[in-house]
Design a protein around this motif. Structure first.
Motif, PDB file in Angstrom:
ATOM      1  N   HIS A   4       5.239  -3.007  -2.942  1.00  0.00           N
ATOM      2  CA  HIS A   4       4.106  -2.134  -3.218  1.00  0.00           C
ATOM      3  C   HIS A   4       3.451  -1.795  -1.886  1.00  0.00           C
ATOM      4  CE1 HIS A   4       4.257  -2.760  -7.545  1.00  0.00           C
ATOM      5  NE2 HIS A   4       4.538  -4.027  -7.271  1.00  0.00           N
ATOM      6  N   VAL A  13      -0.920  -1.896   3.657  1.00  0.00           N
ATOM      7  CA  VAL A  13      -0.710  -3.248   3.133  1.00  0.00           C
ATOM      8  C   VAL A  13       0.577  -3.255   2.311  1.00  0.00           C
ATOM      9  CG1 VAL A  13      -1.656  -5.086   1.706  1.00  0.00           C
ATOM     10  CG2 VAL A  13      -3.194  -3.651   3.058  1.00  0.00           C
ATOM     11  N   LYS A  15       3.120  -5.469  -0.128  1.00  0.00           N
ATOM     12  CA  LYS A  15       3.086  -6.626  -1.025  1.00  0.00           C
ATOM     13  C   LYS A  15       4.397  -6.671  -1.797  1.00  0.00           C
ATOM     14  CE  LYS A  15       0.448  -8.745  -4.730  1.00  0.00           C
ATOM     15  NZ  LYS A  15      -0.677  -8.601  -5.655  1.00  0.00           N
ATOM     16  N   ASN A  45       1.098  -9.697   5.531  1.00  0.00           N
ATOM     17  CA  ASN A  45       0.682 -11.001   5.000  1.00  0.00           C
ATOM     18  C   ASN A  45       1.086 -11.240   3.548  1.00  0.00           C
ATOM     19  OD1 ASN A  45      -0.534 -12.245   7.255  1.00  0.00           O
ATOM     20  ND2 ASN A  45      -2.281 -10.876   7.040  1.00  0.00           N
ATOM     21  N   LYS A  46       1.244 -10.182   2.759  1.00  0.00           N
ATOM     22  CA  LYS A  46       1.580 -10.361   1.347  1.00  0.00           C
ATOM     23  C   LYS A  46       3.054 -10.098   1.046  1.00  0.00           C
ATOM     24  CE  LYS A  46      -3.105  -9.458  -0.104  1.00  0.00           C
ATOM     25  NZ  LYS A  46      -4.000  -8.646  -0.905  1.00  0.00           N
ATOM     26  N   VAL A  47       3.861  -9.994   2.096  1.00  0.00           N
ATOM     27  CA  VAL A  47       5.300  -9.839   1.908  1.00  0.00           C
ATOM     28  C   VAL A  47       5.871 -11.223   1.643  1.00  0.00           C
ATOM     29  CG1 VAL A  47       7.461  -9.194   3.045  1.00  0.00           C
ATOM     30  CG2 VAL A  47       5.437  -7.777   3.339  1.00  0.00           C
ATOM     31  N   ASP A  48       6.703 -11.326   0.612  1.00  0.00           N
ATOM     32  CA  ASP A  48       7.226 -12.631   0.212  1.00  0.00           C
ATOM     33  C   ASP A  48       8.184 -13.236   1.227  1.00  0.00           C
ATOM     34  OD1 ASP A  48       5.740 -12.502  -2.124  1.00  0.00           O
ATOM     35  OD2 ASP A  48       7.359 -11.563  -3.239  1.00  0.00           O
TER      36      ASP A  48
END
Length: 91
Positions: A4, A13, A15, A45-48
């Motif tokens: 996303h 951002v 994700k 920061n929100k990338v797995d």
């Protein structure tokens, strides 16, 4: 989870999962932004998970931005609240 992409306070951002399948879409999206913005900041920061191959592709996009006289910065450090500590140094 799919990737996303959103924008918050002039920061892109990401994700979810950043994979070989969607890195090309991300590249196209960023190249489009370079047409209107001199500087693009991408929050990872929100990338797995980021594989070595994906890191190489992110580096290539950064080099491409530089060739267009644009600045591309990646930030990554989920444990820090300070923006300066979050800058991901890619040389």
């Amino acid at each position: 989870m799919a990737l996303h992409i959103s924008e918050r306070n002039n920061v892109i951002v990401l994700k979810g999962n950043l994979t070989n399948a969607n890195i090309k879409s991300l590249r196209s999206y960023l190249l489009h932004l370079f047409e209107t913005k001199p500087k693009v900041i991408v929050d990872l920061n929100k990338v797995d998970c980021i594989s070595r191959e994906i890191a190489r592709e992110l580096y290539k996009v950064k080099k491409q931005a530089f060739s267009y006289n644009r600045v591309l910065e990646y930030i990554y450090n989920p444990k820090s609240e300070q923006p300066e500590a979050q800058k991901l140094l890619v040389k």
